[in-house]
Structure formats: C-alpha cells, structure tokens
Enzyme design. Structure first.
Site, PDB file in Angstrom:
ATOM      1  N   SER A 135       0.850  -1.188   0.000  1.00  0.00           N
ATOM      2  CA  SER A 135       0.000   0.000   0.000  1.00  0.00           C
ATOM      3  C   SER A 135       0.888   1.241   0.000  1.00  0.00           C
ATOM      4  O   SER A 135       1.724   1.406   0.892  1.00  0.00           O
ATOM      5  CB  SER A 135      -0.909  -0.009   1.233  1.00  0.00           C
ATOM      6  OG  SER A 135      -1.750   1.115   1.255  1.00  0.00           O
ATOM      7  N   LYS A 161      -0.989  -0.917  -4.446  1.00  0.00           N
ATOM      8  CA  LYS A 161      -2.207  -0.164  -4.149  1.00  0.00           C
ATOM      9  C   LYS A 161      -1.824   1.286  -3.901  1.00  0.00           C
ATOM     10  O   LYS A 161      -0.955   1.565  -3.079  1.00  0.00           O
ATOM     11  CB  LYS A 161      -2.911  -0.739  -2.917  1.00  0.00           C
ATOM     12  CG  LYS A 161      -4.200   0.013  -2.574  1.00  0.00           C
ATOM     13  CD  LYS A 161      -4.960  -0.669  -1.451  1.00  0.00           C
ATOM     14  CE  LYS A 161      -4.488  -0.229  -0.086  1.00  0.00           C
ATOM     15  NZ  LYS A 161      -5.344  -0.770   1.007  1.00  0.00           N
ATOM     16  N   LYS A 163      -3.024   4.960  -2.602  1.00  0.00           N
ATOM     17  CA  LYS A 163      -4.007   5.762  -1.894  1.00  0.00           C
ATOM     18  C   LYS A 163      -4.351   6.967  -2.768  1.00  0.00           C
ATOM     19  O   LYS A 163      -3.456   7.600  -3.350  1.00  0.00           O
ATOM     20  CB  LYS A 163      -3.455   6.238  -0.554  1.00  0.00           C
ATOM     21  CG  LYS A 163      -3.168   5.113   0.437  1.00  0.00           C
ATOM     22  CD  LYS A 163      -4.446   4.528   1.017  1.00  0.00           C
ATOM     23  CE  LYS A 163      -4.142   3.542   2.134  1.00  0.00           C
ATOM     24  NZ  LYS A 163      -5.372   2.993   2.752  1.00  0.00           N
ATOM     25  N   ASP A 188      -7.200   2.984  -3.459  1.00  0.00           N
ATOM     26  CA  ASP A 188      -7.965   3.010  -2.221  1.00  0.00           C
ATOM     27  C   ASP A 188      -8.298   4.456  -1.885  1.00  0.00           C
ATOM     28  O   ASP A 188      -7.410   5.271  -1.677  1.00  0.00           O
ATOM     29  CB  ASP A 188      -7.149   2.372  -1.095  1.00  0.00           C
ATOM     30  CG  ASP A 188      -7.898   2.314   0.228  1.00  0.00           C
ATOM     31  OD1 ASP A 188      -9.096   2.648   0.259  1.00  0.00           O
ATOM     32  OD2 ASP A 188      -7.276   1.927   1.234  1.00  0.00           O
ATOM     33  N   GLU A 213     -11.156   0.754  -4.066  1.00  0.00           N
ATOM     34  CA  GLU A 213     -11.547   0.401  -2.704  1.00  0.00           C
ATOM     35  C   GLU A 213     -12.224   1.575  -2.002  1.00  0.00           C
ATOM     36  O   GLU A 213     -11.693   2.678  -1.974  1.00  0.00           O
ATOM     37  CB  GLU A 213     -10.299  -0.032  -1.929  1.00  0.00           C
ATOM     38  CG  GLU A 213     -10.550  -0.541  -0.535  1.00  0.00           C
ATOM     39  CD  GLU A 213      -9.249  -0.932   0.160  1.00  0.00           C
ATOM     40  OE1 GLU A 213      -9.297  -1.182   1.370  1.00  0.00           O
ATOM     41  OE2 GLU A 213      -8.196  -0.966  -0.518  1.00  0.00           O
ATOM     42  N   ASP A 238     -14.464  -1.804   2.132  1.00  0.00           N
ATOM     43  CA  ASP A 238     -13.583  -1.959   3.286  1.00  0.00           C
ATOM     44  C   ASP A 238     -14.332  -1.469   4.518  1.00  0.00           C
ATOM     45  O   ASP A 238     -14.972  -2.241   5.227  1.00  0.00           O
ATOM     46  CB  ASP A 238     -12.293  -1.166   3.033  1.00  0.00           C
ATOM     47  CG  ASP A 238     -11.352  -1.095   4.225  1.00  0.00           C
ATOM     48  OD1 ASP A 238     -11.680  -1.607   5.303  1.00  0.00           O
ATOM     49  OD2 ASP A 238     -10.261  -0.503   4.080  1.00  0.00           O
ATOM     50  N   LYS A 262     -10.541  -7.148   7.092  1.00  0.00           N
ATOM     51  CA  LYS A 262      -9.606  -6.784   8.156  1.00  0.00           C
ATOM     52  C   LYS A 262     -10.183  -7.338   9.456  1.00  0.00           C
ATOM     53  O   LYS A 262     -11.217  -6.851   9.920  1.00  0.00           O
ATOM     54  CB  LYS A 262      -9.444  -5.261   8.250  1.00  0.00           C
ATOM     55  CG  LYS A 262      -8.729  -4.633   7.060  1.00  0.00           C
ATOM     56  CD  LYS A 262      -8.691  -3.124   7.173  1.00  0.00           C
ATOM     57  CE  LYS A 262      -7.967  -2.502   5.972  1.00  0.00           C
ATOM     58  NZ  LYS A 262      -8.110  -1.033   5.962  1.00  0.00           N
ATOM     59  N   GLY A 290      -4.684  -4.312   5.592  1.00  0.00           N
ATOM     60  CA  GLY A 290      -3.646  -4.077   6.590  1.00  0.00           C
ATOM     61  C   GLY A 290      -3.921  -2.815   7.379  1.00  0.00           C
ATOM     62  O   GLY A 290      -4.527  -1.866   6.869  1.00  0.00           O
TER      63      GLY A 290
END
Length: 367
Positions: A135, A161, A163, A188, A213, A238, A262, A290
């Site tokens: 990430s 991934k 952000k 994400d 996400e 998520d 998660k 995570g």
C-alpha cells in the site's frame, strides 16, 4: 481455559517513512497490545485502532478504556473461557469491534498454543506462503511516487495499491500505469468521494485496475451500488464491511464485487472467517487488508490470507515496509511472498527486551 489475568501494554513505534491517506499522515504508531495469562499458557493480541477516530469511530485510548471497564471484567469473572465464547459474552456491549477483536485474538493465541495448533491449521490454510501487495500512501509529487513504487517493485511486491483522494487520483494512477506497464494495480479512496464524483471516478476505468476500494463513505452502501452502474472498475468495500451481516447486505445490493477483510475491523478472526465463507459461497473474492500491524497482527493476517477464497494479494507487506525493527522476528519478502507461520498459535515470538524498550505504559487486570 481459565483467564487469570490480562496485561494491557501500550507501545510507541516509529514508521520507516510517513504514511499519508485521505485521513491524514502518520509518522509513528501508538499501539495497544493485549497479553492473556491463562492456566494453560499465554497469548497475544494486537488492537488495530489508531490514535484518532478517523478510519473508524474507535481509537486506542477508548479501546483501552472499554477493555478495562466493560469488556474484560465479565471475561475475567468466568470459570472458563474460549475464543468462541467471547462474541456472545460481549454482545451486550455495542460496537468496539477493534477492542473485542484484540482480546479474542489473544485468547485464541493462548488456546492454540496450548493445543500445539497453528492459526493456519485452525483456519484451514491451503498455502504455505501468500502473495503480497504493498500500500503506497499519497506523495508530495508524482516523481516521488514513481520512485517509491519502483523501489517496491524492485523488492518483489506482486501488486501495488495507491491511496487516492480528490486532487490526487487520475494523474498519479496514469503515471504509475505508464511507467510500470501491466503491474497489478488498484486504488484506495478511504471514503474520500461522493456519488456525484461518479463520472470522474469512471476516468480510472482506462487504467485496467484490479479494483477501487471504498470510494464513498461507509454508511453509503446503496450509493456504492449506484456508483457501480457508472464505474466499470470493480468496487471493493472496506470500511462498510463491519460484520458478516453487513457483507451479506452489500452483496445482495450489488454494492461490491470484491471485499477487503480486516479482522480487527469486523470484531475478530472468527467473524472474519464467517465473512470469508459467505463470500466464497457468493463467488466474491476477498483479500487481506492491513492496519500497519506489528509482527503479531501480521502473523494472524498472513495465516488467514492462506485460506482458499483469499485470491488477491493482500496488504500483508514485509515488516521492513513499516518498521525498522519489529517486535517479533521480522516477516521477510521472498519472491513477492511471505511464509505462513507454522508454529503454535500465532507462530511468532515477542522480542521482550525490545518491547520493554518501547513500552509507554502497562496495566495488569486480574479476576
């Protein structure tokens, strides 16, 4: 087993580099660890709550308070307890899933260590190593982002991934896709957008992403279903998925085609397993998220990520992604994968000397 005492330990540990999301930037972590002391041995749990109530309503100070004053007394007062009992005993206390998850984790670790059974065996793992993604937080510039992504790919990570947030989305994604070709890539948003951004988010369809996400706020499950009519990229939920029931509702509404699991977010590994099984029945792929865990949380996550329906690389990065020194033996990336711990319980050992060095407070509760 009889739960004789519980130690709540707070540690402060610096991150290798600042980690920025749409919520803000982290430089270090204030982490609550739980050690259960039973008549059959000890177990460890890790609370994933952050310092601020930004990712969720939970935060570390509140988690410790609710454990001390509400969640632990009924467990310490029982003649015996098992991990499977905890959700039922604590059901009358609404919410606080991250706090409940860490005590369940510590009890389960103690149980499995006593039985000489690993987390992987208990959860029916079908792999001895899991593919790992990384990430990547929001950067100050696209050139800096490209340097960071290139470094992680050189280390062997099998998926990236990014952000994103309004103002940092299409162009950084375009730059990474153009520079690194067909690397498996996803984004994400951490709830940063609104349904009115649908046309803008649809611009991401051009980059052949694995998923986007949590683009919208967590309570807007129906809006995610509406968004899916405009955005072709698979939507993954998520923050919206807090339980098996929430997952079932989201699937029924067509709000997601993929789910990020998660364990801390959903109340523990046992509820996470139920979500995994539900998604498998509905042919919805899942992957392990995570929360910047130490080796304790990482051990449990890697073991669960070896279950059959975890078919996408998770955010189960190597220890060195986040910490110069971990509180357990480090998880080391080998050919883009992490080995699943095979020892009893979590299968890792706490570095007690280092733990003592970074401990900021400790509290012991007895029955």
């Amino acid at each position: 087993m009889k739960l004789e005492a519980v130690e709540l330990r707070r540690i402060r540990i610096s991150l290798v580099s600042p980690f920025e999301t749409s919520f803000g930037t982290q430089l270090e972590r204030d982490i609550l660890l739980v050690k259960t002391i039973t008549d059959q041995g000890e177990g460890w749990g890790e609370c994933v709550a952050g310092e601020e109530p930004d990712y969720s309503s939970e935060y570390v100070e509140a988690a410790q308070h609710v454990l001390v004053h509400h969640l632990l007394p009924p467990l310490l007062g029982r003649p015996s307890v098992s991990a499977g009992d905890i959700a039922g005993v604590l059901r009358k206390f609404h919410g606080h899933r991250m706090a409940k998850a860490c005590i369940e984790m510590a009890v389960l670790d103690a149980e499995l260590r006593a039985k000489r059974e690993s987390f992987a065996q208990y959860f029916g793992a079908v792999r001895t190593a899991v593919d790992c993604g990384v990430s990547v937080g929001i950067h100050r510039s696209i050139p800096e982002l490209l340097t960071t992504v290139g470094g992680y790919l050189d280390q062997g990570y099998r998926r990236v991934k990014l952000k994103i947030k309004p103002g940092w989305d299409v162009e950084p994604v375009r730059a990474v896709r153009e520079r690194f070709g067909d690397v498996p890539l996803q984004v994400d948003a951490n709830t940063a957008y609104s349904v009115s951004d649908a046309a803008h988010l649809a611009e991401l369809d051009a980059f052949d992403l694995l998923l986007i996400e949590q683009p919208l706020p967590e309570d807007q499950v129906l809006a995610h279903a509406e968004l899916a009519k405009t955005v072709r990229t698979p939507i993954c939920l998520d923050e919206s998925i807090t339980s098996e029931q929430a997952a079932a509702d989201a699937i029924a509404l067509g709000a997601c085609r993929i789910i990020n699991i998660k364990p801390g977010r959903v109340g523990g590994y046992l509820e996470a397993r139920r979500i995994h099984d539900l998604c498998a029945r509905h042919e919805i792929p899942v992957w392990m998220g995570g929360m910047l865990e130490t080796g304790l949380g990482r051990a449990g996550n890697v073991a669960m990520a070896a279950m059959p329906n975890f078919s996408l690389p998770g955010d189960t990065s190597a220890s060195s992604r986040y910490y110069h020194r971990d509180i357990t033996e480090p998880f080391v990336l080998v050919d883009g994968r992490l080995d699943v711990p095979s020892g009893p319980g979590l299968g890792v050992n706490v570095d007690q000397a280092y733990l003592d060095e970074i401990t900021t407070s400790s509290q012991l509760l007895t029955g």
